[in-house]
Write an enzyme that holds these catalytic residues in place. Sequence first.
Site, PDB file in Angstrom:
ATOM      1  CB  SER A 133      -0.706  -0.153   1.478  1.00 50.09           C
ATOM      2  OG  SER A 133      -2.273  -1.206   1.137  1.00 50.09           O
ATOM      3  CG  PHE A 157       1.139 -10.143  -4.453  1.00 49.42           C
ATOM      4  CD1 PHE A 157       1.875 -11.384  -4.043  1.00 49.42           C
ATOM      5  CD2 PHE A 157       2.152  -9.510  -3.159  1.00 49.42           C
ATOM      6  CE1 PHE A 157       2.205 -11.694  -2.703  1.00 49.42           C
ATOM      7  CE2 PHE A 157       2.444 -10.033  -2.251  1.00 49.42           C
ATOM      8  CZ  PHE A 157       2.468 -10.936  -1.755  1.00 49.42           C
ATOM      9  CB  ILE A 158       2.206  -8.947 -10.818  1.00 47.46           C
ATOM     10  CG1 ILE A 158       3.094  -7.854 -10.658  1.00 47.46           C
ATOM     11  CG2 ILE A 158       1.470  -7.809 -12.294  1.00 47.46           C
ATOM     12  CD1 ILE A 158       3.012  -6.887  -9.554  1.00 47.46           C
ATOM     13  CD  GLN A 243     -11.181   4.407 -14.218  1.00 51.91           C
ATOM     14  OE1 GLN A 243     -11.997   5.414 -14.875  1.00 51.91           O
ATOM     15  NE2 GLN A 243     -11.307   3.164 -15.687  1.00 51.91           N
ATOM     16  CD  GLU A 244      -5.463  -0.099  -8.215  1.00 53.03           C
ATOM     17  OE1 GLU A 244      -5.705  -1.248  -7.693  1.00 53.03           O
ATOM     18  OE2 GLU A 244      -5.173   1.013  -8.664  1.00 53.03           O
ATOM     19  CD  GLN A 281     -37.887 -14.710  15.292  1.00 58.59           C
ATOM     20  OE1 GLN A 281     -36.330 -14.873  15.799  1.00 58.59           O
ATOM     21  NE2 GLN A 281     -38.761 -13.838  14.887  1.00 58.59           N
ATOM     22  N   GLY A 365      -5.232  -2.878  -4.426  1.00 58.56           N
ATOM     23  CA  GLY A 365      -6.171  -1.626  -4.358  1.00 58.56           C
ATOM     24  C   GLY A 365      -6.189  -0.883  -3.405  1.00 58.56           C
ATOM     25  CD  GLU A 369      -6.880  -2.739   8.024  1.00 52.06           C
ATOM     26  OE1 GLU A 369      -7.443  -4.164   8.481  1.00 52.06           O
ATOM     27  OE2 GLU A 369      -6.404  -3.283   6.863  1.00 52.06           O
TER      28      GLU A 369
END
Length: 381
Positions: A133, A157-158, A243-244, A281, A365, A369
């Site tokens: 991030s 992680f692509i 946008q992502e 219920q 993305g 957090e």
Amino acid sequence: MQRDLFEEEHLLFRETVREFMTREVVPHHEQWEKDGIVPREVWKKAGEIGMFGFSVPEEYGGAGITDYRYNTVIVEEIMRIGATGLGFGLHNDIMAPYVVDLTNDEQKQRWLPGFASGELITAIGMTEPGAGSDLQGIRTTAVRDGDHFVVNGQKTFITNGINSDLVVVVAKTDPEAGARGTTLLVVERGMDGFSRGRNLEKIGLHAQDTAELFFENVRVPVANRLGDEEGQGFFQLMNNLPQERLSIAVAAVAAAESVLETTIEYCKTRKAFGRNIGAFQNTRFVVAELATEVEIARHYVDKCIRALNAKELTVVDAAKAKWWTTELQQKVIDRCLQLHGGYGYMTEYPVAKAWMDSRVQTIYGGTTEIMKEIIGRSFGF
């Protein structure tokens, strides 16, 4: 409440996309999950019916339409059938702004026709083993050497990492300049020194090729730089992140809706103690809560889509949509799995696959957090 986001042309496009998914994806996705990758031929077939590059100008093979509702239709139809191996959302929603808006005429001629046809698959190289991030923490470097940049580093992680032909790589061109020292370079398949590592094994998204990428003295022409000059990369990334994040939110709500719908049908037929479990219920209350929250999320996301089309979607509003909907997606699917009982734990049931696929949504993305941090800072704290 009646949904009023789409017009007639979007509904007709949805029929086309749904027919494509039924014919070309549904019969094969289970095998793709085992293979860990989606065949490139599927991309080309999708390109033939106009599923890529809506914003690509017509002279380069696109539709020349800047209407995110078409992108929304594709993401919703993918999530409706749980075809999470298709990296179409990354190609259309995340990569298009880079290859359409940040390219010069020469770059457009080279890349946009293939982007729109599905012959050139794209990916973005942001995340590194030590930087997720926090984009300012990247260590991949690009050193200018005449008419080239020499790129060294690693990405991980692509998404579309194995299939990709064009990778927009985030690299440091001036490590001492902070945010102004980052540049975006397009690395192309076959460049010397560019290699791919493992197709990574994941909790979910098994048909999606997620890979490590390595760059060892890769000579990338200056002609492959995005933007007019060096040092613009961080700001280009920040401009496109709303946008992502909206794309992830669209997928989250669509997945929650789909799983909830199938769970309601399951509860109408599954019996316990002599009656359908929907008659209890607890079941009714759980479904009532989930249906209410999902519909509220749907209307907020639709409002964000309208804002994006009007170029008014803020970083903060996108962050709100991203964290809330992805956390809701996990909650909805988890509680729906519980209503399935032991069958929900069996991978042959769609709810089990959806449960595994959903876990990454609150991570990529920008984590939940980080989204809260963005929102919190907007109040001047």
